[in-house]
Scaffold this active site. Structure first.
Site, PDB file in Angstrom:
ATOM      1  N   LYS A   1     185.484  -1.168  82.458  1.00 44.63           N
ATOM      2  CA  LYS A   1     184.445  -0.449  83.182  1.00 44.63           C
ATOM      3  C   LYS A   1     183.286  -1.395  83.456  1.00 44.63           C
ATOM      4  CE  LYS A   1     180.856   1.716  82.464  1.00 44.63           C
ATOM      5  NZ  LYS A   1     179.974   1.255  83.572  1.00 44.63           N
TER       6      LYS A   1
ATOM      7  N   GLU B   1     178.890  -7.378  71.601  1.00 43.53           N
ATOM      8  CA  GLU B   1     178.058  -8.533  71.924  1.00 43.53           C
ATOM      9  C   GLU B   1     176.788  -7.952  72.520  1.00 43.53           C
ATOM     10  OE1 GLU B   1     176.070 -10.895  73.473  1.00 43.53           O
ATOM     11  OE2 GLU B   1     177.549 -11.475  74.987  1.00 43.53           O
TER      12      GLU B   1
ATOM     13  N   CYS C   1     171.564 -12.475  77.275  1.00 43.59           N
ATOM     14  CA  CYS C   1     171.443 -11.904  75.935  1.00 43.59           C
ATOM     15  C   CYS C   1     170.879 -12.905  74.933  1.00 43.59           C
ATOM     16  CB  CYS C   1     172.799 -11.384  75.485  1.00 43.59           C
ATOM     17  SG  CYS C   1     174.129 -12.543  75.785  1.00 43.59           S
TER      18      CYS C   1
ATOM     19  N   GLU D   1     163.526  -6.722  73.127  1.00 43.04           N
ATOM     20  CA  GLU D   1     164.216  -7.461  74.187  1.00 43.04           C
ATOM     21  C   GLU D   1     163.666  -7.011  75.536  1.00 43.04           C
ATOM     22  OE1 GLU D   1     168.511  -6.710  75.005  1.00 43.04           O
ATOM     23  OE2 GLU D   1     168.704  -8.893  74.918  1.00 43.04           O
TER      24      GLU D   1
HETATM   25  P1  NAI Z   1     173.587  -0.804  78.770  1.00 41.72           P
HETATM   26  O1  NAI Z   1     173.961  -1.377  77.454  1.00 41.72           O
HETATM   27  O2  NAI Z   1     173.209   0.618  78.809  1.00 41.72           O
HETATM   28  O3  NAI Z   1     174.796  -1.038  79.804  1.00 41.72           O
HETATM   29  C1  NAI Z   1     175.848  -1.948  79.598  1.00 41.72           C
HETATM   30  C2  NAI Z   1     177.178  -1.292  79.946  1.00 41.72           C
HETATM   31  O4  NAI Z   1     177.388  -0.163  79.092  1.00 41.72           O
HETATM   32  C3  NAI Z   1     177.257  -0.754  81.372  1.00 41.72           C
HETATM   33  O5  NAI Z   1     178.577  -0.894  81.856  1.00 41.72           O
HETATM   34  C4  NAI Z   1     176.938   0.712  81.184  1.00 41.72           C
HETATM   35  O6  NAI Z   1     177.458   1.527  82.216  1.00 41.72           O
HETATM   36  C5  NAI Z   1     177.630   0.999  79.879  1.00 41.72           C
HETATM   37  N1  NAI Z   1     177.119   2.169  79.151  1.00 41.72           N
HETATM   38  C6  NAI Z   1     175.863   2.692  79.186  1.00 41.72           C
HETATM   39  N2  NAI Z   1     175.790   3.771  78.386  1.00 41.72           N
HETATM   40  C7  NAI Z   1     177.011   3.952  77.841  1.00 41.72           C
HETATM   41  C8  NAI Z   1     177.569   4.885  76.935  1.00 41.72           C
HETATM   42  N3  NAI Z   1     176.844   5.890  76.420  1.00 41.72           N
HETATM   43  N4  NAI Z   1     178.873   4.756  76.568  1.00 41.72           N
HETATM   44  C9  NAI Z   1     179.611   3.747  77.050  1.00 41.72           C
HETATM   45  N5  NAI Z   1     179.142   2.834  77.931  1.00 41.72           N
HETATM   46  C10 NAI Z   1     177.860   2.928  78.319  1.00 41.72           C
HETATM   47  O7  NAI Z   1     172.415  -1.709  79.355  1.00 41.72           O
HETATM   48  P2  NAI Z   1     171.493  -1.411  80.644  1.00 41.72           P
HETATM   49  O8  NAI Z   1     171.105   0.024  80.650  1.00 41.72           O
HETATM   50  O9  NAI Z   1     172.176  -1.952  81.824  1.00 41.72           O
HETATM   51  O10 NAI Z   1     170.221  -2.329  80.339  1.00 41.72           O
HETATM   52  C11 NAI Z   1     169.199  -1.899  79.448  1.00 41.72           C
HETATM   53  C12 NAI Z   1     168.775  -3.029  78.552  1.00 41.72           C
HETATM   54  O11 NAI Z   1     169.858  -3.433  77.731  1.00 41.72           O
HETATM   55  C13 NAI Z   1     168.363  -4.306  79.265  1.00 41.72           C
HETATM   56  O12 NAI Z   1     167.062  -4.277  79.672  1.00 41.72           O
HETATM   57  C14 NAI Z   1     168.614  -5.339  78.196  1.00 41.72           C
HETATM   58  O13 NAI Z   1     167.534  -5.386  77.305  1.00 41.72           O
HETATM   59  C15 NAI Z   1     169.825  -4.820  77.470  1.00 41.72           C
HETATM   60  N6  NAI Z   1     171.061  -5.461  77.942  1.00 41.72           N
HETATM   61  C16 NAI Z   1     171.590  -6.469  77.211  1.00 41.72           C
HETATM   62  C17 NAI Z   1     172.707  -7.122  77.658  1.00 41.72           C
HETATM   63  C18 NAI Z   1     173.301  -8.224  76.892  1.00 41.72           C
HETATM   64  O14 NAI Z   1     174.085  -8.993  77.416  1.00 41.72           O
HETATM   65  N7  NAI Z   1     172.997  -8.340  75.639  1.00 41.72           N
HETATM   66  C19 NAI Z   1     173.336  -6.799  78.940  1.00 41.72           C
HETATM   67  C20 NAI Z   1     172.726  -5.694  79.617  1.00 41.72           C
HETATM   68  C21 NAI Z   1     171.630  -5.080  79.121  1.00 41.72           C
END
Ligand code: NAI
Ligand code: MG
Length: 498
Positions: free
Chosen positions: A191, A266, A300, A401
């Site tokens: 996904k 991760e 990240c 973050e």
């Molecule tokens: P997110 O962690 O919510 O999204 C990442 C993935 O998880 C996307 O594919 C999203 O659709 C999916 N997702 C979201 N909620 C879910 C759930 N309840 N169950 C299963 N999958 C789910 O991150 P988002 O909202 O894009 O960004 C928010 C913050 O998260 C950013 O500002 C950043 O601080 C952090 N982040 C960190 C990342 C990293 O590589 N460590 C990558 C993206 C975001």
């Protein structure tokens, strides 16, 4: 600050405004609900594609297809053939590399210089996993039982893998999830993030072209709360490999409890990057700046807590700010662009929110500090590279973050106190240090509680070297032999021969 004009784009063959279906069981299909969502270029707002919006019904179909493939013909495919598939996919990605790097740039904004530099990484990953496919083996193990009884282990693919990835590097993230799955004989339901689903869909097309059998790789775009949550809680998924925020990581763990599926995470970070007064400052200035500004801070392991030894603090932080002001901010398609937009309006609001928090907490913005609201960049989600000086350990901008181009520069004096302060975060993903003193480098590298320590460099990555977190940056490793193990089960076999 230097600015580039947004350059006109020749229509990209994949991101050309058309409608994209999802891949289930080797077929391109609509969402069961018929729903679609849009994906836009964050530099310009231009519509790139509408995409089939998967939810629980589509995840159910995709997991069923992945299960059938896992138990069917795919289970008979030999390591050597899986290796060949990975090598073929690598060749196809190499052949279509320019198109793929442009697609990543269009969909999430990163400068083309960055997405082109993924070449070594993604091709290296696929060819590394190809090598690993024929290197999977159990062991014969001596036991101490009486009589003659022989024991050995088998390594078996863990099964159906749900892969959930973020938008900050869809190209590399997709390869990082499907590579080890193909190498080990698992099947995948991937996904992608709703903000940037296109590169994963295009890679899935190429995987079909490479001859990856139907059902082995399925891609279901959709929102986290619907498609993502359905995948994480699905009882017929054996493992979830997740990259994203720690908050979503926590909900993935909760969702996994229903069938106790394996989880690897991760997650995010607030990584310390430490500059000692004896460092090569000409290398450390750009190094420390790009440890955060690369990909507009949407990495990240970005080195966002910049610890600088008191004796050089003002000079060094001033130089980093000057470096930041000179960076070329612009449309990622422009080859001269060094800093692209943030991925979305939501991300923009989050980052500008933290800029306000930093000012209120009493930090001083030596560079940047605001959204770009003038000229052609006003249409996109651009924030100037920002350096906050005078940051204290307990400020929110030193603990949370931000995921934007924002450096929080903190002064330190004493070494023991420094290590404690650097480790005083809930995260533990990356860390960096700059010094000419080898003993100090080893001592600090050993003392930092983080999955990677970079000395006199930042963000070095290689397919053979494990990457992952301590503490709330998650568990499990990607890259390296450890990564392949994450996709394998160990079975002990006992044979009584006496
Ligand atoms: P997110 O962690 O919510 O999204 C990442 C993935 O998880 C996307 O594919 C999203 O659709 C999916 N997702 C979201 N909620 C879910 C759930 N309840 N169950 C299963 N999958 C789910 O991150 P988002 O909202 O894009 O960004 C928010 C913050 O998260 C950013 O500002 C950043 O601080 C952090 N982040 C960190 C990342 C990293 O590589 N460590 C990558 C993206 C975001
Ligand atoms: Mg989210």
């Amino acid at each position: 600050m230097a600015m580039t004009q947004a350059i006109p784009i020749a229509r990209h063959p994949f991101a050309n405004g058309s409608y994209k279906q999802m891949l289930i069981d080797g077929q391109w299909v609509d969402a069961a609900s018929g729903k679609r969502f849009e994906t836009r270029n964050p530099a310009t707002g231009e519509l790139l594609a509408t995409v089939a919006e998967g939810d629980k019904a589509d995840i159910d179909r995709a997991v069923a297809a992945a299960r059938r493939a896992f138990e069917g013909p795919w289970s008979k495919v030999k390591p050597f053939e899986r290796q060949n598939l990975l090598l073929k996919l690598a060749d196809l990605i190499e052949k279509n590399f320019d198109e793929l790097s442009q697609l990543d740039t269009l969909d999430m904004g990163a400068p083309i210089s960055r997405t082109r530099a993924y070449r070594l990484r993604v091709l290296g990953m696929l060819r590394y996993y190809a090598g690993q496919a024929t290197a999977i083996h159990g062991e014969t193990i001596e036991n101490s039982l009486p009589g003659e009884i022989f024991s050995y282990t088998l390594k078996e693919p863990v099964g159906v893998v749900g892969a959930i990835i973020p938008w900050n590097g869809p190209f590399t993230a997709t390869i990082w999830k499907i590579g080890p799955a193909i190498a080990t004989g698992c099947t995948v339901v991937l996904k992608p993030a709703e903000e940037a689903p296109l590169t994963s869909l295009r890679i899935a097309e190429l995987a079909m072209e490479a001859g990856v059998p139907a059902g082995v790789i399925n891609v279901v775009p959709g929102y986290g709360e619907t498609a993502g949550a359905a995948l994480a809680s699905h009882h017929d998924v054996d493992k979830v490999a997740f990259t994203g925020s720690h908050v979503t990581g926590q909900s993935i763990i909760r969702a996994s409890a229903g069938n106790l599926k394996r989880v690897s995470l991760e997650l995010g970070g607030k990584s310390p990057d430490i500059v000692f007064a004896d460092a090569d400052l000409d290398a450390a200035v750009p190094g420390a700046a790009m440890a955060v500004f690369a990909n507009s801070g949407q990495i990240c392991s970005a080195g966002t807590r910049l610890f600088v030894e008191q004796a050089i603090y003002d000079e060094f932080v001033g130089r980093v700010a000057e470096f930041g002001r000179k960076l070329q901010v612009g449309n990622g398609l422009d080859p001269n662009t060094q800093i692209g937009p943030l991925v979305s309006e939501q991300q923009l609001e989050r980052v500008t929110g933290y800029l306000d928090v930093g000012q209120k907490e009493g930090a001083r913005a030596l560079a940047g500090g605001a959204r770009i609201t003038e000229g052609p960049l006003a249409k996109g989600y651009f924030v100037s590279p920002t350096v906050f000086a005078g940051v204290q350990d307990n400020m929110r901008i030193a603990q949370e973050e931000i995921f934007g181009p924002v450096i929080s520069a903190i002064a330190f004096k004493d070494m023991d106190e420094l290590v404690k302060r650097a480790n005083a975060t809930m995260f533990g993903l990356g860390s960096g240090l700059w010094t000419r003193d080898v003993s100090k480098a080893h001592h600090v590298a050993k003392s930092l509680r983080a999955g990677s320590v970079w000395v006199n460099c930042y963000q070095a990555m290689d397919p053979a070297v494990p990457f992952g977190g301590y503490k709330m940056s998650g568990y499990g490793r990607e890259s390296g032999k450890q990564h392949v193990e994450e996709y394998l089960n160990v079975k002990a076999v006992w044979i009584k021969t006496g």
